[in-house]
Design a protein around this motif. Structure first.
Motif, PDB file in Angstrom:
ATOM      1  N   TYR A 181     -43.854   8.501  33.763  1.00 50.86           N
ATOM      2  CA  TYR A 181     -43.105   9.763  33.752  1.00 50.86           C
ATOM      3  C   TYR A 181     -43.008  10.310  32.329  1.00 50.86           C
ATOM      4  N   ILE A 182     -43.199  11.631  32.196  1.00 43.87           N
ATOM      5  CA  ILE A 182     -43.074  12.322  30.916  1.00 43.87           C
ATOM      6  C   ILE A 182     -41.968  13.367  31.058  1.00 43.87           C
ATOM      7  N   SER A 183     -40.869  13.169  30.353  1.00 45.96           N
ATOM      8  CA  SER A 183     -39.708  14.056  30.462  1.00 45.96           C
ATOM      9  C   SER A 183     -39.924  15.351  29.684  1.00 45.96           C
ATOM     10  N   PRO A 184     -39.485  16.494  30.223  1.00 45.77           N
ATOM     11  CA  PRO A 184     -39.570  17.743  29.453  1.00 45.77           C
ATOM     12  C   PRO A 184     -38.694  17.706  28.208  1.00 45.77           C
ATOM     13  N   GLY A 185     -37.719  16.801  28.189  1.00 38.99           N
ATOM     14  CA  GLY A 185     -36.894  16.642  26.999  1.00 38.99           C
ATOM     15  C   GLY A 185     -37.661  16.084  25.814  1.00 38.99           C
ATOM     16  N   TRP A 186     -38.874  15.597  26.046  1.00 37.01           N
ATOM     17  CA  TRP A 186     -39.701  15.076  24.961  1.00 37.01           C
ATOM     18  C   TRP A 186     -40.589  16.162  24.345  1.00 37.01           C
ATOM     19  N   TYR A 187     -40.521  17.382  24.880  1.00 38.89           N
ATOM     20  CA  TYR A 187     -41.377  18.459  24.389  1.00 38.89           C
ATOM     21  C   TYR A 187     -40.703  19.185  23.225  1.00 38.89           C
ATOM     22  N   ASP A 188     -40.001  20.254  23.533  1.00 38.19           N
ATOM     23  CA  ASP A 188     -39.298  21.044  22.520  1.00 38.19           C
ATOM     24  C   ASP A 188     -38.175  21.785  23.221  1.00 38.19           C
ATOM     25  N   ALA A 189     -37.632  22.786  22.581  1.00 37.26           N
ATOM     26  CA  ALA A 189     -36.481  23.486  23.157  1.00 37.26           C
ATOM     27  C   ALA A 189     -36.878  24.503  24.221  1.00 37.26           C
ATOM     28  N   ASN A 190     -38.154  24.775  24.370  1.00 34.00           N
ATOM     29  CA  ASN A 190     -38.609  25.773  25.335  1.00 34.00           C
ATOM     30  C   ASN A 190     -38.519  25.245  26.766  1.00 34.00           C
ATOM     31  N   PRO A 191     -38.379  26.146  27.734  1.00 32.11           N
ATOM     32  CA  PRO A 191     -38.363  25.697  29.137  1.00 32.11           C
ATOM     33  C   PRO A 191     -39.641  24.936  29.478  1.00 32.11           C
ATOM     34  N   ALA A 192     -39.500  23.849  30.221  1.00 28.10           N
ATOM     35  CA  ALA A 192     -40.653  23.026  30.594  1.00 28.10           C
ATOM     36  C   ALA A 192     -40.321  22.246  31.850  1.00 28.10           C
TER      37      ALA A 192
END
Length: 214
Positions: A83-94
């Motif tokens: 699993y790859i969490s969108p919280g690991w990306y950046d502040a943009n919606p994901a």
């Protein structure tokens, strides 16, 4: 399996590496008698063959249940995934996603005779036992040999020449380098979705990409 050009694993060598490192496979048959049938067995590559050829065995009566030799089978090999969490990306919606590497291999099995079956069984045992401090061989002693002969009679060896495959290596190739580094850091951490094996696979994939671009 739906393909995406960003994640396609198209090379024979890439698929062979996956099989060598993750030899526990799922074999799926579409049979006349029972419909879809699935079994799970270890597989090896026939390193002497051109292209991709798998060597394995099934326990009786799976060769009858799968109707082996009568039609094409699908063999699924899967590597690290997670699993790859969108919280690991950046502040943009994901949205969240799942990274993985897998191959769907297609071919019609050839049933082996008793002597060939025994050679495949010995190769499988040797392959996995070689990593042990005191490897146990199927025919290491006369007693072992007699036992191996009895056990082998309950199995059927297979050679599966692969005629086509679909493989996918989804490792965040569509993300910026800083996001990839952040994902790898999370996977190497101690969080609920940590996965050192997946982190290592991501590193390998992106090192290859960087080398290809340079």
């Amino acid at each position: 399996m739906r393909q995406n050009p960003s994640f396609t694993l198209a090379s024979d060598e890439g698929v062979k590496r996956l099989v060598r490192e993750h030899p526990w496979a799922t074999m799926v048959s579409s049979t006349d008698a029972a419909g879809l049938v699935a079994s799970h067995y270890p597989v090896l590559l026939d390193e002497t063959a051109e292209g991709i050829t798998l060597l394995t065995h099934v326990g009786r009566p799976d060769e009858v249940v799968h109707e082996l030799g009568r039609h094409e089978v699908l063999v699924i090999v899967q590597g690290p995934h997670g699993y790859i969490s969108p919280g690991w990306y950046d502040a943009n919606p994901a949205v969240p996603t799942w990274n993985f590497v897998t191959a769907h291999l297609y071919g019609t099995p050839e049933l082996l005779d008793a002597a060939e079956n025994l050679r495949v069984l010995e190769a499988l045992v040797d392959h996995f036992e070689d990593a042990m401090p005191e490897p146990r061989r199927m025919r290491g002693t006369a007693e072992n040999g007699a036992y191996a002969d009895r056990i082998a009679a309950g199995t059927v060896g297979l050679r599966i020449p692969i005629t086509r495959f679909v493989a996918k290596n989804k490792m965040s190739q569509n993300k910026p380098a800083e996001t990839v580094d952040r994902i790898i850091g999370e996977l190497e951490g101690d969080g609920p979705y940590a996965s050192p094996a997946l982190a290592a696979e991501m590193r390998r994939t992106h090192e290859v990409l960087r080398a290809a671009r340079s």
